[in-house]
Design a protein around this motif. Structure first.
Motif, PDB file in Angstrom:
ATOM      1  N   VAL A   1       0.849  -1.209   0.000  1.00 28.79           N
ATOM      2  CA  VAL A   1       0.000   0.000   0.000  1.00 28.79           C
ATOM      3  C   VAL A   1       0.877   1.248   0.000  1.00 28.79           C
ATOM      4  N   MET A   2       1.903   1.250   0.849  1.00 30.95           N
ATOM      5  CA  MET A   2       2.815   2.395   0.913  1.00 30.95           C
ATOM      6  C   MET A   2       3.527   2.595  -0.416  1.00 30.95           C
ATOM      7  N   LEU A   3       4.010   1.507  -1.022  1.00 35.37           N
ATOM      8  CA  LEU A   3       4.735   1.601  -2.287  1.00 35.37           C
ATOM      9  C   LEU A   3       3.842   2.159  -3.384  1.00 35.37           C
ATOM     10  N   GLU A   4       2.627   1.673  -3.466  1.00 37.74           N
ATOM     11  CA  GLU A   4       1.699   2.175  -4.483  1.00 37.74           C
ATOM     12  C   GLU A   4       1.382   3.651  -4.253  1.00 37.74           C
ATOM     13  N   ALA A   5       1.166   4.029  -2.990  1.00 40.86           N
ATOM     14  CA  ALA A   5       0.859   5.431  -2.683  1.00 40.86           C
ATOM     15  C   ALA A   5       2.034   6.333  -3.023  1.00 40.86           C
ATOM     16  N   ALA A   6       3.251   5.869  -2.764  1.00 43.62           N
ATOM     17  CA  ALA A   6       4.428   6.662  -3.119  1.00 43.62           C
ATOM     18  C   ALA A   6       4.530   6.820  -4.632  1.00 43.62           C
ATOM     19  N   HIS A   7       4.361   5.741  -5.361  1.00 44.57           N
ATOM     20  CA  HIS A   7       4.445   5.818  -6.828  1.00 44.57           C
ATOM     21  C   HIS A   7       3.359   6.719  -7.406  1.00 44.57           C
ATOM     22  N   GLU A   8       2.169   6.704  -6.805  1.00 43.47           N
ATOM     23  CA  GLU A   8       1.093   7.589  -7.264  1.00 43.47           C
ATOM     24  C   GLU A   8       1.476   9.054  -7.111  1.00 43.47           C
ATOM     25  N   ARG A   9       2.338   9.356  -6.151  1.00 43.63           N
ATOM     26  CA  ARG A   9       2.785  10.726  -5.909  1.00 43.63           C
ATOM     27  C   ARG A   9       4.092  11.051  -6.628  1.00 43.63           C
ATOM     28  N   GLY A  10       4.529  10.171  -7.489  1.00 42.62           N
ATOM     29  CA  GLY A  10       5.752  10.415  -8.244  1.00 42.62           C
ATOM     30  C   GLY A  10       7.018  10.180  -7.463  1.00 42.62           C
ATOM     31  N   LEU A  11       6.917   9.447  -6.345  1.00 42.10           N
ATOM     32  CA  LEU A  11       8.078   9.164  -5.500  1.00 42.10           C
ATOM     33  C   LEU A  11       8.565   7.748  -5.755  1.00 42.10           C
ATOM     34  N   ARG A  12       9.833   7.604  -6.089  1.00 38.84           N
ATOM     35  CA  ARG A  12      10.429   6.278  -6.187  1.00 38.84           C
ATOM     36  C   ARG A  12      10.788   5.798  -4.784  1.00 38.84           C
ATOM     37  N   VAL A  13      10.935   4.486  -4.631  1.00 34.90           N
ATOM     38  CA  VAL A  13      11.172   3.903  -3.314  1.00 34.90           C
ATOM     39  C   VAL A  13      12.386   2.986  -3.362  1.00 34.90           C
ATOM     40  N   ILE A  14      13.350   3.285  -2.483  1.00 36.83           N
ATOM     41  CA  ILE A  14      14.547   2.474  -2.290  1.00 36.83           C
ATOM     42  C   ILE A  14      14.443   1.804  -0.927  1.00 36.83           C
ATOM     43  N   VAL A  15      14.750   0.521  -0.859  1.00 36.93           N
ATOM     44  CA  VAL A  15      14.727  -0.178   0.424  1.00 36.93           C
ATOM     45  C   VAL A  15      16.148  -0.557   0.827  1.00 36.93           C
ATOM     46  N   ASP A  16      16.316  -0.748   2.128  1.00 36.71           N
ATOM     47  CA  ASP A  16      17.627  -1.090   2.674  1.00 36.71           C
ATOM     48  C   ASP A  16      17.888  -2.583   2.499  1.00 36.71           C
TER      49      ASP A  16
ATOM     50  N   GLY B   1       8.168  -4.153  -7.047  1.00 32.52           N
ATOM     51  CA  GLY B   1       8.167  -2.818  -7.624  1.00 32.52           C
ATOM     52  C   GLY B   1       9.093  -1.807  -7.003  1.00 32.52           C
ATOM     53  N   VAL B   2      10.006  -2.231  -6.113  1.00 34.56           N
ATOM     54  CA  VAL B   2      10.911  -1.235  -5.547  1.00 34.56           C
ATOM     55  C   VAL B   2      11.850  -0.724  -6.633  1.00 34.56           C
ATOM     56  N   ASP B   3      12.337   0.487  -6.424  1.00 31.88           N
ATOM     57  CA  ASP B   3      13.162   1.162  -7.435  1.00 31.88           C
ATOM     58  C   ASP B   3      14.651   1.018  -7.183  1.00 31.88           C
ATOM     59  N   GLY B   4      15.028   0.390  -6.072  1.00 25.65           N
ATOM     60  CA  GLY B   4      16.445   0.216  -5.819  1.00 25.65           C
ATOM     61  C   GLY B   4      16.715  -0.201  -4.386  1.00 25.65           C
ATOM     62  N   PHE B   5      18.008  -0.292  -4.082  1.00 21.12           N
ATOM     63  CA  PHE B   5      18.463  -0.768  -2.778  1.00 21.12           C
ATOM     64  C   PHE B   5      19.614   0.097  -2.283  1.00 21.12           C
ATOM     65  N   ARG B   6      19.529   0.494  -1.030  1.00 25.41           N
ATOM     66  CA  ARG B   6      20.679   1.058  -0.346  1.00 25.41           C
ATOM     67  C   ARG B   6      21.362  -0.109   0.343  1.00 25.41           C
ATOM     68  N   VAL B   7      22.647  -0.300   0.091  1.00 23.79           N
ATOM     69  CA  VAL B   7      23.361  -1.485   0.556  1.00 23.79           C
ATOM     70  C   VAL B   7      24.189  -1.124   1.790  1.00 23.79           C
ATOM     71  N   ASP B   8      23.809  -1.705   2.907  1.00 20.01           N
ATOM     72  CA  ASP B   8      24.477  -1.440   4.178  1.00 20.01           C
ATOM     73  C   ASP B   8      25.877  -2.045   4.183  1.00 20.01           C
ATOM     74  N   VAL B   9      26.845  -1.296   4.712  1.00 20.84           N
ATOM     75  CA  VAL B   9      28.234  -1.765   4.830  1.00 20.84           C
ATOM     76  C   VAL B   9      28.694  -2.390   3.508  1.00 20.84           C
ATOM     77  N   ALA B  10      28.482  -1.663   2.433  1.00 21.26           N
ATOM     78  CA  ALA B  10      28.760  -2.202   1.105  1.00 21.26           C
ATOM     79  C   ALA B  10      30.234  -2.523   0.891  1.00 21.26           C
ATOM     80  N   HIS B  11      31.092  -1.968   1.727  1.00 22.82           N
ATOM     81  CA  HIS B  11      32.535  -2.195   1.578  1.00 22.82           C
ATOM     82  C   HIS B  11      33.051  -3.290   2.494  1.00 22.82           C
ATOM     83  N   GLY B  12      32.144  -4.019   3.184  1.00 22.29           N
ATOM     84  CA  GLY B  12      32.595  -4.894   4.246  1.00 22.29           C
ATOM     85  C   GLY B  12      32.361  -6.375   4.059  1.00 22.29           C
ATOM     86  N   MET B  13      31.719  -6.791   2.972  1.00 21.19           N
ATOM     87  CA  MET B  13      31.297  -8.186   2.883  1.00 21.19           C
ATOM     88  C   MET B  13      32.452  -9.159   2.660  1.00 21.19           C
TER      89      MET B  13
END
Length: 586
Positions: A103-118, A223-235
């Motif tokens: 519901v949140m993702l659809e509402a954000a997209h309706e408002r022209g907001l892309r959504v990135i998840v962690d 339908g998410v638009d991307g990912f923020r990658v935590d500790v991307a330099h540490g794996m």
């Protein structure tokens, strides 16, 4: 008082940055970070949730951002505020349900907001089914190979496998309880670069790599638009896990010397970080995202210096953005700022990537507090306690507004941390009894921790809990100062911090600053107090000095687009006060 340059002296030099690449949304987007547990509470339990996010999406649309990044909302025992994930495909009941997310993702997209998840790929929770399987399995088993289990050293294996220290303080190894099937070295140890409840994964294991590619697809399919990658330099860790004499901190101190490569001391060093092997992972993830339409994006949280090393994460076949922590940790100094801007643009231009600017997030002291301390440096990052020197809130907010306008005038992408558009400071007087950050406990209180920047937002000044939720409960107490800074006290109020952000974001979009070329204004190219540059048709002038700056008479047809503070006039000369930034249409 500075002498007023003539209009001719505002001429700019040759561009130090020219736009490159296409018009993908992530090249110029302003992205708003939502820390869900502190954004808005929909059910009255005192903890923010996904329905609370949905209910306040119009705030973000009014503000004028392009996208939203949500910190983790996955199933978790919450030992580290959700960065200890027990199931990457389930929503924690604290935050709602998968239906609430959709519901949140659809509402954000309706408002022209892309959504990135962690995404948190360096480690899982110790409650993750994989780790529970590893605990039940024998040494050398496939289940244990998903994590970094090792035999100890010394007699009976009583010494940890190496001398690494946790970012949160204390040893980075925890030993299992004895059992009958232990080997000759006794119970094994497992690595955790953060809390002991966050065991590090073994990214040399193909099963780990396949699992996370499938997790990406799970959320991309929704339908998410991307990912923020935590500790991307540490794996990926150095082969053999060698001992290291250095100290790993959540964020390192800043270096006011500002060397030419833009380094400020913000990089995490050591054999557990920035190993070349991480780039194979991101090339594979890039291919996964390419399976989907819509310019999906990967964003690296990588505390890496020099900037030339950070640029490796955003090469064309890897990630799309990398947070610029060198910029975040730059001292309040015009020469230092020019140095880091030049170095950042040059490094990212070399690989055809946008520079991604940031001033605050959920891991550092808010810039309205950092910049309010008497030191010229960027201020403390790991929290401010009641017993520490306290920031000057008036000075801090003035500088924070100026720093924000400077940042939003730069080409590339930028991030806004929830509440900074209200001018919120850290809560610097939280008592020990309410703190929850594991860094506070693992260091015995030596680090105040990050709770001060994570306090629930104030929406309504005269409501209990400042309108955070229907009951007035808040999982951390809010400071009294939040009352006058509540959102409802700023909407439509000329000069408020919210309206300054809104005006700047609107002007940034109209003037297409995110895609513009940058040139320095010659008159201030070596000034110790002033930063001045032109992007597209906009001249940005920031006065970081103690004295007002006299601006020249503006050419016919020019105008002030937005200013971080009230501009003064004397004898027909426009004055830019101390710690103030202005945008002028050239």
């Amino acid at each position: 008082m500075s002498a007023a340059p003539t209009v001719a002296q505002l001429a700019v030099g040759a561009p130090v940055h020219s736009p490159a690449g296409g018009r993908e949304w992530w090249r110029s987007a302003v992205i708003y970070q939502v820390y869900p547990r502190s954004f808005a509470d929909g059910n009255g339990d005192g903890i923010g949730d996904l329905p609370g996010v949905t209910a306040h999406l119009d705030h973000l649309r009014s503000l004028g951002v392009d996208a939203v990044w949500l910190s983790p909302f996955y199933l978790s025992p919450q030992k580290d505020a959700g960065y200890d994930v027990a199931d990457y495909r389930q929503i924690d009941p604290l935050f709602g349900t998968l239906e609430d997310f959709e519901v949140m993702l659809e509402a954000a997209h309706e408002r022209g907001l892309r959504v990135i998840v962690d995404l948190v790929p360096n480690h899982t929770s110790d409650q993750h089914v994989w780790f529970q399987e590893a605990l039940a399995a024998a040494p050398g088993s496939a289940a244990r190979d998903r994590y970094m289990f090792r035999d100890g050293k010394g007699t009976g294996g009583k010494v940890p496998p190496n001398n690494w220290q946790s970012i949160f303080g204390g040893p980075a190894w925890t030993r299992l309880a004895p059992r009958e099937d232990d080997g000759p070295a006794g119970p094994q140890w497992y690595l955790h670069m953060f809390d002991s409840s966050q065991p590090d994964l073994n990214w040399d294991n193909p099963e780990v790599r396949t699992e996370f590619e499938n997790v990406l697809r799970f959320w991309l399919d929704r339908g998410v638009d991307g990912f923020r990658v935590d500790v991307a330099h540490g794996m990926v860790k150095a082969p053999g896990l060698p001992d290291w004499a250095g100290r790993v901190a959540m964020v390192e101190g800043t270096d006011p010397a500002a060397p030419e490569d833009g380094s400020t001391g913000a990089g995490n060093n050591g054999p557990m970080f920035d190993q070349d092997g991480v780039h194979d992972i991101y090339r594979a993830w890039n291919r996964v995202l390419a399976e989907y339409d819509g310019d999906r994006a990967l964003v690296a949280e990588a505390w890496v210096e020099p900037l030339s090393r950070l640029a490796n994460y955003v090469r064309p076949d890897e990630m799309q953005q990398a947070f610029n922590f060198s910029f975040l940790t730059t001292p309040w100094s015009a020469p230092a700022m020019r140095t880091v801007v030049n170095a950042s643009l040059a490094a990212m231009d070399d690989v055809g990537a946008p520079t991604t600017w940031v001033l605050s997030n959920h891991d550092v002291v808010r810039h309205a507090s950092r910049l309010g301390l008497s030191e010229v440096a960027a201020g403390p990052l790991n929290g401010i306690a009641a017993t520490d020197p306290q920031p000057d809130h008036v000075l801090g907010l003035r500088r924070a507004r100026a720093a924000t306008l400077l940042m939003l005038g730069l080409p590339g992408s930028a991030y806004v941390y929830q509440g900074e558009e209200l001018g919120l400071p850290d809560h610097t007087a939280l008592p020990a009894g309410v703190r929850q950050d594991p860094a506070f406990f693992r260091t015995g209180g030596a680090e105040a921790g990050r709770d001060g920047c994570r306090v629930p937002l104030p929406w309504t000044a005269d409501a209990p809990g400042y309108g955070f939720g229907p009951t007035g409960d808040t999982w951390l107490p809010q400071p009294e100062a939040y009352g006058v800074l509540a959102a409802d006290q700023q909407y439509g109020v000329a000069g408020s911090t919210f309206e300054m952000y809104r005006e700047a974001l609107a002007a940034r979009r109209v003037e297409d600053l995110g895609h513009g070329a940058l040139s320095w204004v010659d008159a201030f190219a070596s000034s110790p107090d002033v930063i001045a540059f032109q992007v597209a048709d906009v001249v940005v002038v920031a006065n970081l000095g103690a004295a007002p700056l006299a601006l020249p008479a503006l050419p016919a047809g020019s105008e002030v687009l937005v200013a971080s503070g009230e501009l003064l006039g004397a004898d027909g000369v426009l004055m830019l006060p101390s710690d103030t930034t202005v945008w002028l249409r050239a």
